[in-house]
Every structure is written in structure tokens, then in C-alpha cells.
Motif scaffolding. Structure first.
Motif, PDB file in Angstrom:
ATOM      1  N   GLU A 147      -5.707  -4.221   2.305  1.00 10.21           N
ATOM      2  CA  GLU A 147      -4.896  -5.424   2.186  1.00 10.21           C
ATOM      3  C   GLU A 147      -5.392  -6.193   0.967  1.00 10.21           C
ATOM      4  O   GLU A 147      -6.585  -6.175   0.654  1.00 10.21           O
ATOM      5  CB  GLU A 147      -5.030  -6.291   3.438  1.00 10.21           C
ATOM      6  N   SER A 163      -0.895 -13.078  -0.328  1.00 14.19           N
ATOM      7  CA  SER A 163      -0.936 -11.701   0.154  1.00 14.19           C
ATOM      8  C   SER A 163       0.130 -10.865  -0.551  1.00 14.19           C
ATOM      9  O   SER A 163       1.227 -11.343  -0.847  1.00 14.19           O
ATOM     10  CB  SER A 163      -0.742 -11.656   1.674  1.00 14.19           C
ATOM     11  N   ASN A 174       3.415 -13.074  -1.362  1.00 14.67           N
ATOM     12  CA  ASN A 174       3.768 -14.164  -0.468  1.00 14.67           C
ATOM     13  C   ASN A 174       3.116 -15.466  -0.921  1.00 14.67           C
ATOM     14  O   ASN A 174       2.242 -15.470  -1.795  1.00 14.67           O
ATOM     15  CB  ASN A 174       3.329 -13.829   0.967  1.00 14.67           C
ATOM     16  N   PHE A 206       2.514  -7.304  -1.095  1.00 18.05           N
ATOM     17  CA  PHE A 206       3.259  -6.306  -0.328  1.00 18.05           C
ATOM     18  C   PHE A 206       4.039  -5.432  -1.308  1.00 18.05           C
ATOM     19  O   PHE A 206       4.413  -5.862  -2.404  1.00 18.05           O
ATOM     20  CB  PHE A 206       4.217  -6.979   0.663  1.00 18.05           C
ATOM     21  N   TYR A 207       4.271  -4.181  -0.917  1.00 20.29           N
ATOM     22  CA  TYR A 207       5.007  -3.274  -1.787  1.00 20.29           C
ATOM     23  C   TYR A 207       6.490  -3.584  -1.757  1.00 20.29           C
ATOM     24  O   TYR A 207       7.071  -3.841  -0.702  1.00 20.29           O
ATOM     25  CB  TYR A 207       4.782  -1.820  -1.359  1.00 20.29           C
ATOM     26  N   ARG A 208       7.091  -3.561  -2.947  1.00 19.97           N
ATOM     27  CA  ARG A 208       8.536  -3.715  -3.071  1.00 19.97           C
ATOM     28  C   ARG A 208       8.989  -3.101  -4.389  1.00 19.97           C
ATOM     29  O   ARG A 208       8.246  -3.048  -5.359  1.00 19.97           O
ATOM     30  CB  ARG A 208       8.947  -5.190  -2.978  1.00 19.97           C
ATOM     31  N   TYR A 216       4.359  -4.554  -6.581  1.00 19.78           N
ATOM     32  CA  TYR A 216       3.901  -5.521  -5.587  1.00 19.78           C
ATOM     33  C   TYR A 216       4.726  -6.802  -5.640  1.00 19.78           C
ATOM     34  O   TYR A 216       4.984  -7.341  -6.712  1.00 19.78           O
ATOM     35  CB  TYR A 216       2.454  -5.934  -5.873  1.00 19.78           C
TER      36      TYR A 216
END
Length: 317
Positions: free
Chosen positions: A97, A163, A159, A165-167, A156
Motif C-alpha cells: 500500500e 493513498s 485519494n 490506487f491503480y487506474r 496511479y
């Protein structure tokens, strides 16, 4: 003596290993500079371009002066905000993470312009916000050497709490068309493919798709499974599988992609052979995971040639 422009972000890392105590150190583009400076030594001049927060400005200046005599500092700029800080918490030895805070703003083209005519431009998306799409387009238009892009954090999102997150970016195809050399890891490749990639055939198949989009030389790094190299020959995709370096004990995989890119570029400068360059990249990446953070990054070049002698040969498909 070639000049290499290195664009990225220097980071203060806090790493929580899968097992063990937290590790604090320099990260991000520091890995890249460490490996390139060590492997190339007196064979190249490095001209990094990145922002540094006011809180670590003096420390970064001293660090680069002491460790890297072939690194010039004219492209490094101080900004009136804290330096990028990243927390990495490993859930397994390889998966983590990530929380990233105090991300610098994108570099304007004017900051890159003095270095755009260098022999090589290494664009490593550490934060994912190093330069805008428009700035990259202009860089491609005005460069005279080759552009090596590590796609990395372009895959990535972020947020509000930092944090990651994959996109998949909507314009990802336009991004992958710009570099002469393109690199990504297995998860980033899966994110762009928008489908599961698990077997080796999945990665090689997607590699063929990517090189037909980008018309470039592509590396997909697969961690302990090695890497996939793809390029076009007379318009036809050619794919090679490179096995990983046999590592007895994995300590920390942070920075393995950065060390792969440095090893690839260093060997490609010497040989102009992408297969030999990818082998060297896998050896550098394998050695990187044998120590924590960047604790030995600036001396690892002493072991690369020796480890290369024991490395398995590439197996072309």
C-alpha cells in the motif's frame, strides 16, 4: 561523454517491510541517480531536473555533492513547500500500500528546456505528476536524443488522504506513443490492458499490442519472474523473455524498477542491443532487492558485472 537528463521526484521514504522494523531513507529519483551514477561513473554526465522541498533542500544538496561527482545540480529547484513524503507498507514481500503526500507541482517546460537536447532523457513518473501531457508533447518535439519513460505512477490515482490506487488514464495510448523506450511493471501493464494478466503468454501478448501502438522498445518487468522485452522488426513484433536474477533472499523490492531502468540505459549506451541491456537491467533489479531502501544503492555497481556472469541467458519466443 553522453549527457543524461533525469526527470522525476526525490522522496523521503518510510518503508514498512513485510516483516521487520520501519526503514527511513531517500527514495524516488534517488534510486535512479544512485544506479546511473555508479554504473556509468566517468562514462556519462547526469543532469537531473526535479523540485526539492525547502525542508530538505540543504540535505539534498549535500547528499548529491558527496555521493555523485558526475551529477550536476543546475536543474534542481527549491520550492516553498515540504518535500514529497511516501509511506510504503508491504502486505506481502512484493505487494504494498502506498501513501504519498506533499507532491510537487508539475515541472514547466522552461525548467526542462536547458536539458532537452541531451543524449538521453529518462522520465521516471515517481509521483505521476512530474510533467503534464502537453509538456511531454513539447519535450518529444524538441528533443534530439531518445526518451526513456517509466510509466510507473501514471497508472496511479490518488485519494484525498494521499493513498494511491491503480487506474488507467483515459489518454494512456497517447502517452505510450511518445517515448522511444517504455517501461512498466506487471501491475501497471494489467491496469492498461484492463484485463487480468497472469500467465507469461498474457504479458507477451499485451507487449505485442503495446509495441504496435507505441512503435517503441518496451520492457515489462515481472519481479521474480523476470521481464518481457518487445520491439518491432520490419513492422512485426518481436518478443523476448528474460529470466530474473537468482536471488537467495529478498529483503526489499522498493526501487527495483528504477534500478532496472538504470541498468538497461547503461548497457544500451554501451552495446545498442536491447536484449543485452534488458539482461543487465534484470541483474541490477535483482541485486537491488537484496538490501533495504537505498542503503547500498550507490555501491551496487561493483557487483553487477560479477552477477551478470551467473545470469541465465534470454529465451526468445
Amino acid at each position: 561523454m553522453p549527457k543524461i537528463t533525469v526527470i522525476g521526484t526525490i522522496v523521503r521514504d518510510t518503508i514498512y517491510p513485510y516483516k521487520g522494523e520501519p526503514v527511513y531513507g531517500w527514495g524516488g529519483i534517488y534510486y535512479t541517480l544512485s544506479y546511473l551514477s555508479g554504473i556509468l561513473k566517468e562514462k556519462a554526465v547526469l543532469e537531473p531536473v526535479f523540485y526539492v522541498g525547502y525542508d530538505v533542500w540543504d540535505a539534498v544538496q549535500e547528499l548529491l555533492s558527496q555521493k555523485f561527482p558526475n551529477v550536476r545540480k543546475e536543474g534542481i529547484r527549491k520550492i516553498n513547500q515540504k518535500n514529497n513524503r511516501v509511506t510504503l507498507k508491504y502486505l506481502t514481500p512484493e505487494h504494498r500500500e502506498e501513501i504519498s503526500n506533499f507532491i510537487p507541482p508539475p515541472l514547466p517546460f522552461e525548467a526542462i528546456r536547458p536539458f532537452v537536447k541531451n543524449d538521453i532523457i529518462l522520465l521516471n513518473f515517481i509521483s505521476g505528476y512530474e510533467i503534464t501531457f502537453e509538456t511531454c508533447q513539447r519535450l518529444v518535439t524538441e528533443k534530439t536524443g531518445f526518451l526513456y519513460m517509466d510509466f510507473h505512477s501514471l497508472a496511479y490515482g490518488r485519494n484525498e488522504d494521499g493513498s494511491r490506487f491503480y487506474r488507467r488514464p483515459e489518454n494512456w495510448r497517447e502517452w505510450v506513443r511518445m517515448p522511444d523506450f517504455l517501461q512498466m511493471n506487471e501491475k501497471e501493464a494489467e491496469t492498461l490492458a484492463a484485463r487480468p494478466l497472469t500467465a507469461l503468454e498474457d504479458y507477451t501478448g499485451f507487449a505485442e499490442e503495446l509495441v504496435q501502438i507505441g512503435k517503441n522498445i518496451l520492457n515489462i518487468t515481472l519481479g521474480p519472474k523476470g521481464s518481457v522485452l518487445a520491439f518491432l522488426e520490419k513492422g512485426t513484433p518481436v518478443v523476448h523473455y528474460l529470466k530474473a536474477l537468482n536471488v537467495r533472499r529478498v529483503v526489499d523490492v522498493t526501487g527495483c524498477g528504477d534500478s532496472f531502468a538504470a541498468g538497461f540505459i547503461a548497457k544500451y549506451i554501451e552495446t545498442k542491443d536491447p536484449v543485452e541491456a534488458a539482461k543487465f537491467g534484470n541483474v541490477a533489479g535483482g541485486l537491488n532487492c537484496t538490501f533495504q531502501s537505498t542503503s547500498k544503492a550507490d555501491t551496487i555497481y561493483l557487483r553487477v558485472d560479477e552477477a551478470l556472469n551467473d545470469y541465465n541467458e534470454a529465451k526468445p519466443f
